[in-house]
Design a protein around this motif. Structure first.
Motif, short mmCIF file in Angstrom:
data_model
loop_
_atom_site.label_atom_id
_atom_site.label_comp_id
_atom_site.label_asym_id
_atom_site.label_seq_id
_atom_site.Cartn_x
_atom_site.Cartn_y
_atom_site.Cartn_z
N VAL A 10 0.97 -1.24 0.03
CA VAL A 10 -0.06 0.08 -0.10
C VAL A 10 0.78 1.38 -0.12
O VAL A 10 0.56 2.44 -0.51
CB VAL A 10 -0.77 0.12 1.26
CG1 VAL A 10 -1.68 1.26 1.33
CG2 VAL A 10 -1.97 -1.22 0.81
N ARG A 11 2.01 1.31 0.85
CA ARG A 11 2.81 2.46 0.92
C ARG A 11 3.59 2.70 -0.45
O ARG A 11 3.70 3.77 -0.88
CB ARG A 11 3.77 2.15 2.02
CG ARG A 11 4.66 3.47 2.22
CD ARG A 11 5.77 3.00 3.41
NE ARG A 11 6.96 2.33 2.85
CZ ARG A 11 7.85 2.86 1.95
NH1 ARG A 11 7.87 4.09 1.63
NH2 ARG A 11 8.53 1.83 1.70
N ARG A 12 3.94 1.55 -1.17
CA ARG A 12 4.84 1.82 -2.37
C ARG A 12 3.87 2.12 -3.45
O ARG A 12 4.20 2.91 -4.37
CB ARG A 12 5.28 0.62 -2.64
CG ARG A 12 6.56 0.24 -1.73
CD ARG A 12 7.43 -0.83 -2.40
NE ARG A 12 8.42 -1.29 -1.47
CZ ARG A 12 9.24 -2.34 -1.58
NH1 ARG A 12 8.77 -3.22 -2.55
NH2 ARG A 12 10.25 -2.46 -0.67
N TYR A 13 2.66 1.21 -3.46
CA TYR A 13 1.79 1.33 -4.84
C TYR A 13 0.24 1.72 -4.97
O TYR A 13 -0.20 1.92 -5.73
CB TYR A 13 1.77 -0.07 -5.39
CG TYR A 13 3.17 -0.86 -5.50
CD1 TYR A 13 4.33 -0.05 -6.39
CD2 TYR A 13 3.47 -1.80 -4.80
CE1 TYR A 13 5.32 -0.73 -6.48
CE2 TYR A 13 4.66 -2.23 -5.16
CZ TYR A 13 5.74 -1.73 -5.82
OH TYR A 13 7.02 -2.23 -5.78
N GLY A 14 -0.26 2.07 -3.44
CA GLY A 14 -1.32 2.50 -3.34
C GLY A 14 -1.67 4.06 -3.62
O GLY A 14 -1.02 4.68 -3.38
#
Length: 478
Positions: free
Chosen positions: A365-369
């Motif tokens: 989530v942190r990288r791609y959300g």
């Protein structure tokens, strides 16, 4: 379109509400709320249809007709009772249990597919012709897909009219109607009043106030029978992925909040925990919720996805009757009547999370959300789509699973064929049996999943998913 229900599958409560009219009348006479949503009855002398637990004077048997759906009653010319509001009942548990094409169709209609894609789109998702779908739904439910979707739009319109201050014209299109004229005609046919009159009849609790649309749409998510909220909220709290979900408050008074990716936009939903309910003289109750949407056309879909997450359309009487007859499970069922089997608001998301676990999901989530245009407190992102993850993390089992989800090799939506999905999941390299079982239980909402290695006797069927939740709640399983 064959009926693939499992032999001996229990229906609502202790009677078959679809075939035994004398028993249905007894349920009406005793105002038995267990069967709200399982069937509807109409009174020929008044032209009104009701839920079985309607508090009005019981009509004579000769004047009563029974219908499997609200749409069928409306199609026969009956209008909704203003006293018992039959459109607000929980959905029939049968549609979530059944794995055949009719059950799949009902789940897709509830998700708004007919409004978005028409009958042709519904039929294509099921793998049948529009004529076959029309014929089968009409034969079993007394109404075709257009009528079933129309009944759902009418309910959405009533909620918006009575809980927001939006102009009537905006509500017409937000509820999914093609024109204001169609909207007005439907409201008159279903509720025997105008949209303005329906708004004026709102209960004081739900009446709209000026400026309230920005505060979201308040909802009561109805359920039948007892509901064990604490185990559901405990599970959601353990699994909550930062940025996408949060739980606030203390046990017994918690609020679950999460972001939603929806067909027309995004949303944020908040659902409140309530103490154990449904054990009194009038079994059943609701969970209070509020939904904030960037596009109000997503309201029906958002509500249905929350209902699946919290398993609100389940029939706890049928589940508890079957499992309570087992010597091992009987004391567990007695301790937690109405225990639910939570589902998912986003099946693809649940599949990924079942594979990677909470910590890795948080990192994804942190990288791609995708960031929300208007973050709300700790809720800042949407869970990344399968196609995004397949491109960003193409290697290993995660890459294989997300690629299969993205290209449709694995389908987990509300209209998915559960047997086909199970086989497709088994074909994903590196996906083990326990993970597949978890995906089937949560993403597909399959009520009859037993993980490998557990002695789950046939006597627990078709509720083995619920049996496992009882064992976990009692600390007998991890």
């Amino acid at each position: 379109m064959s009926d693939s229900r499992q032999p001996g599958l229990p229906r609502q409560g202790t009677l078959d509400p679809m075939t035994d009219e004398d028993s249905r009348y007894e349920a009406v006479r005793s105002r038995d709320a267990r069967f709200d949503g399982a069937f509807f009855f109409a009174v020929e002398t008044t032209g009104i249809y009701c839920r079985p637990s309607c508090p009005a004077v019981t009509p004579k048997r000769a004047h009563v007709r029974f219908f499997p759906t609200a749409a069928a009653a409306q199609g026969a010319g009956f209008r909704a009772c203003r006293r018992c509001r039959p459109d607000a009942v929980p959905g029939s548990a049968e549609w979530n249990v059944r794995a055949d094409a009719v059950g799949r169709a009902m789940r897709l209609i509830a998700d708004g597919v007919v409004d978005r894609e028409g009958v042709a789109g519904l039929a294509a998702r099921l793998g049948y012709s529009p004529r076959q779908v029309q014929r089968q739904l009409t034969a079993e439910l007394g109404a075709g897909p257009v009528a079933l979707a129309r009944a759902q739009r009418a309910h959405t319109a009533r909620v918006l009219l009575q809980t927001t201050g939006l102009p009537v014209t905006e509500i017409a299109f937000a509820a999914g109607f093609a024109s204001v004229r169609q909207f007005n005609d439907t409201v008159r046919a279903v509720y025997a009043t105008t949209p303005t009159g329906l708004r004026a009849a709102a209960p004081r609790r739900g009446r709209a106030r000026p400026g309230t649309p920005t505060a979201g749409v308040p909802l009561r998510l109805a359920h039948r029978g007892p509901y064990q909220a604490r185990p559901v909220f405990d599970l959601l709290e353990r699994e909550a992925v930062p940025g996408v979900e949060e739980i606030t408050g203390t046990p017994g008074a918690r609020t679950y909040r999460r972001t939603l990716r929806l067909p027309y936009g995004t949303g944020i939903a908040a659902v409140e925990e309530r103490p154990h309910t449904g054990t009194g003289a009038r079994p059943g109750g609701w969970l209070d919720a509020r939904v904030h949407l960037t596009d109000l056309r997503d309201l029906t879909t958002a509500v249905q996805r929350l209902r699946r997450l919290f398993d609100l359309d389940a029939d706890p009487y049928a589940v508890d009757d079957r499992l309570g007859a087992d010597a091992r499970l009987a004391p567990l069922v007695a301790a937690r009547p109405g225990l639910r089997s939570p589902g998912a608001v986003d099946p693809d998301e649940v599949a990924v999370r079942a594979l990677v676990g909470r910590d890795t999901a948080a990192e994804l989530v942190r990288r791609y959300g995708k960031r929300l245009d208007a973050p709300c407190g700790a809720l800042t992102r949407l869970f990344p789509e399968a196609a995004v993850l397949a491109g960003a993390e193409p290697d290993g089992t995660l890459g294989a699973l997300t690629a299969a989800l993205a290209d449709g090799a694995v389908r987990l939506g509300p209209g998915a064929d559960r047997d086909a999905a199970r086989d497709a999941l088994a074909a994903v390299p590196g996906l083990d049996d326990p993970t597949i079982a978890a995906i089937r239980t949560r993403a597909l909402g399959d009520p009859d999943v037993a993980p490998p290695g557990l002695d789950a006797p046939d006597s627990w069927r078709p509720w083995r998913s619920y049996a496992l939740n009882h064992l976990r709640a009692a600390g007998e399983l991890e």
